[in-house]
Design a protein around this motif. Sequence first.
Motif, PDB file in Angstrom:
ATOM      1  N   GLY A  69      25.856  39.767  38.945  1.00 24.56           N
ATOM      2  CA  GLY A  69      26.272  38.978  38.330  1.00 24.56           C
ATOM      3  C   GLY A  69      27.790  37.956  37.849  1.00 24.56           C
ATOM      4  N   PHE A  70      28.895  38.897  38.120  1.00 23.80           N
ATOM      5  CA  PHE A  70      29.787  38.785  37.863  1.00 23.80           C
ATOM      6  C   PHE A  70      30.467  37.343  38.692  1.00 23.80           C
ATOM      7  N   ASN A  71      31.084  36.262  38.181  1.00 24.14           N
ATOM      8  CA  ASN A  71      32.038  35.059  38.889  1.00 24.14           C
ATOM      9  C   ASN A  71      33.792  35.413  39.189  1.00 24.14           C
ATOM     10  N   VAL A  72      33.421  35.423  40.620  1.00 23.70           N
ATOM     11  CA  VAL A  72      34.736  36.510  41.081  1.00 23.70           C
ATOM     12  C   VAL A  72      35.387  35.376  41.878  1.00 23.70           C
ATOM     13  N   PRO A  73      36.516  35.364  42.314  1.00 26.47           N
ATOM     14  CA  PRO A  73      36.831  34.269  42.929  1.00 26.47           C
ATOM     15  C   PRO A  73      36.140  34.753  44.598  1.00 26.47           C
ATOM     16  N   ARG A  74      36.554  33.871  45.450  1.00 26.08           N
ATOM     17  CA  ARG A  74      36.373  33.966  47.015  1.00 26.08           C
ATOM     18  C   ARG A  74      37.619  33.812  47.251  1.00 26.08           C
ATOM     19  N   SER A  75      38.888  34.273  47.172  1.00 25.56           N
ATOM     20  CA  SER A  75      40.140  34.058  47.500  1.00 25.56           C
ATOM     21  C   SER A  75      40.860  34.940  47.083  1.00 25.56           C
ATOM     22  N   SER A  76      41.992  35.869  47.496  1.00 25.57           N
ATOM     23  CA  SER A  76      42.245  36.655  47.227  1.00 25.57           C
ATOM     24  C   SER A  76      43.132  36.374  46.327  1.00 25.57           C
ATOM     25  N   THR A  77      43.538  35.140  46.844  1.00 25.44           N
ATOM     26  CA  THR A  77      45.119  34.681  45.716  1.00 25.44           C
ATOM     27  C   THR A  77      44.303  34.385  43.699  1.00 25.44           C
ATOM     28  N   GLU A  78      43.355  34.547  43.859  1.00 24.64           N
ATOM     29  CA  GLU A  78      42.609  33.375  42.999  1.00 24.64           C
ATOM     30  C   GLU A  78      42.381  35.150  41.974  1.00 24.64           C
ATOM     31  N   PHE A  79      42.460  36.036  42.895  1.00 28.08           N
ATOM     32  CA  PHE A  79      42.792  37.141  42.262  1.00 28.08           C
ATOM     33  C   PHE A  79      44.216  37.214  40.810  1.00 28.08           C
ATOM     34  N   ALA A  80      44.580  37.063  41.431  1.00 31.19           N
ATOM     35  CA  ALA A  80      45.818  36.804  40.006  1.00 31.19           C
ATOM     36  C   ALA A  80      45.577  36.808  38.583  1.00 31.19           C
ATOM     37  N   ASN A  81      44.597  35.641  38.546  1.00 30.23           N
ATOM     38  CA  ASN A  81      44.462  35.760  36.577  1.00 30.23           C
ATOM     39  C   ASN A  81      42.782  35.622  36.224  1.00 30.23           C
ATOM     40  N   THR A  82      42.258  36.538  37.811  1.00 32.38           N
ATOM     41  CA  THR A  82      40.243  37.143  37.144  1.00 32.38           C
ATOM     42  C   THR A  82      40.548  38.021  37.019  1.00 32.38           C
ATOM     43  N   GLY A  83      40.069  38.497  34.695  1.00 29.28           N
ATOM     44  CA  GLY A  83      39.810  39.189  34.681  1.00 29.28           C
ATOM     45  C   GLY A  83      41.653  39.414  33.649  1.00 29.28           C
ATOM     46  N   ASN A  84      41.250  40.561  33.616  1.00 29.13           N
ATOM     47  CA  ASN A  84      42.668  40.948  32.390  1.00 29.13           C
ATOM     48  C   ASN A  84      43.764  42.570  33.254  1.00 29.13           C
ATOM     49  N   GLU A  85      44.568  41.924  33.482  1.00 29.26           N
ATOM     50  CA  GLU A  85      45.675  42.576  33.880  1.00 29.26           C
ATOM     51  C   GLU A  85      45.833  44.022  33.499  1.00 29.26           C
ATOM     52  N   THR A  86      45.506  44.738  33.496  1.00 27.30           N
ATOM     53  CA  THR A  86      46.526  46.377  33.300  1.00 27.30           C
ATOM     54  C   THR A  86      47.613  46.636  34.773  1.00 27.30           C
ATOM     55  N   SER A  87      47.927  47.988  34.295  1.00 31.12           N
ATOM     56  CA  SER A  87      49.052  48.836  34.607  1.00 31.12           C
ATOM     57  C   SER A  87      48.381  49.584  35.885  1.00 31.12           C
ATOM     58  N   LEU A  88      48.967  50.293  36.658  1.00 35.63           N
ATOM     59  CA  LEU A  88      48.530  50.901  37.538  1.00 35.63           C
ATOM     60  C   LEU A  88      48.320  52.375  37.301  1.00 35.63           C
ATOM     61  N   LYS A  89      49.194  53.018  35.847  1.00 38.33           N
ATOM     62  CA  LYS A  89      48.653  53.946  35.668  1.00 38.33           C
ATOM     63  C   LYS A  89      47.450  53.912  34.920  1.00 38.33           C
ATOM     64  N   GLU A  90      47.611  52.678  33.973  1.00 35.23           N
ATOM     65  CA  GLU A  90      46.548  52.385  33.307  1.00 35.23           C
ATOM     66  C   GLU A  90      44.652  52.299  33.950  1.00 35.23           C
ATOM     67  N   CYS A  91      45.038  52.108  35.797  1.00 32.95           N
ATOM     68  CA  CYS A  91      43.611  51.611  36.301  1.00 32.95           C
ATOM     69  C   CYS A  91      42.371  52.879  35.599  1.00 32.95           C
ATOM     70  N   LYS A  92      41.339  51.777  36.068  1.00 28.66           N
ATOM     71  CA  LYS A  92      40.402  52.685  36.267  1.00 28.66           C
ATOM     72  C   LYS A  92      38.864  52.184  37.411  1.00 28.66           C
TER      73      LYS A  92
END
Length: 183
Positions: free
Chosen positions: A96-119
Amino acid sequence: MRKLFIVVFLIFLSASAVHAQMQLPFEYQQVVKKLISEFGKKSTTHYTEDPAEVSSSTLIDFAKKLIGIPYRYATSNPNVGFDCSGFVNYVFSNFGFNVPRSSTEFANTGNETSLKECKVGDVLVFTGSNPKIRQIGHVGIVYSVDGDKISFIHATSGKAHGVTITELNDYYKSRFLKVMRIL
């Protein structure tokens, strides 16, 4: 398409029986009832959970079922293949998530976090195959985090040429751009 054909066929069959003032034999009536009741149910390959209640393990369990599906540019259909963003889109959309179909659009989808904090369940955003060109060209979903060791599941046009799990090695670290949290 197949379900639509079955429904149309059943309606035709029922209309023909009524038109001819014939009663379908009991066995056929039971089959028709079963098919009609099955038609109304959701496909078992799609989850219908509320996106707010989806856990990362549920998301990854679903994504793992797609391992081995071949890479195919500009597609998000498991019967045909996936490109990277098509795979990520397909997995998240099934919850049910509305996420982009293009990889470039993922830059502004969700909340950015650091690699050390990734889950597990976060989306990794990479450059295309040339790490010197710092433009988005690839995405994958974090599969596991074990200390500094991160693995991700993605559709790759590389050696595996399909959906696979890959360690975030030096090559992918050189292409890494950001982590986006959607869950």
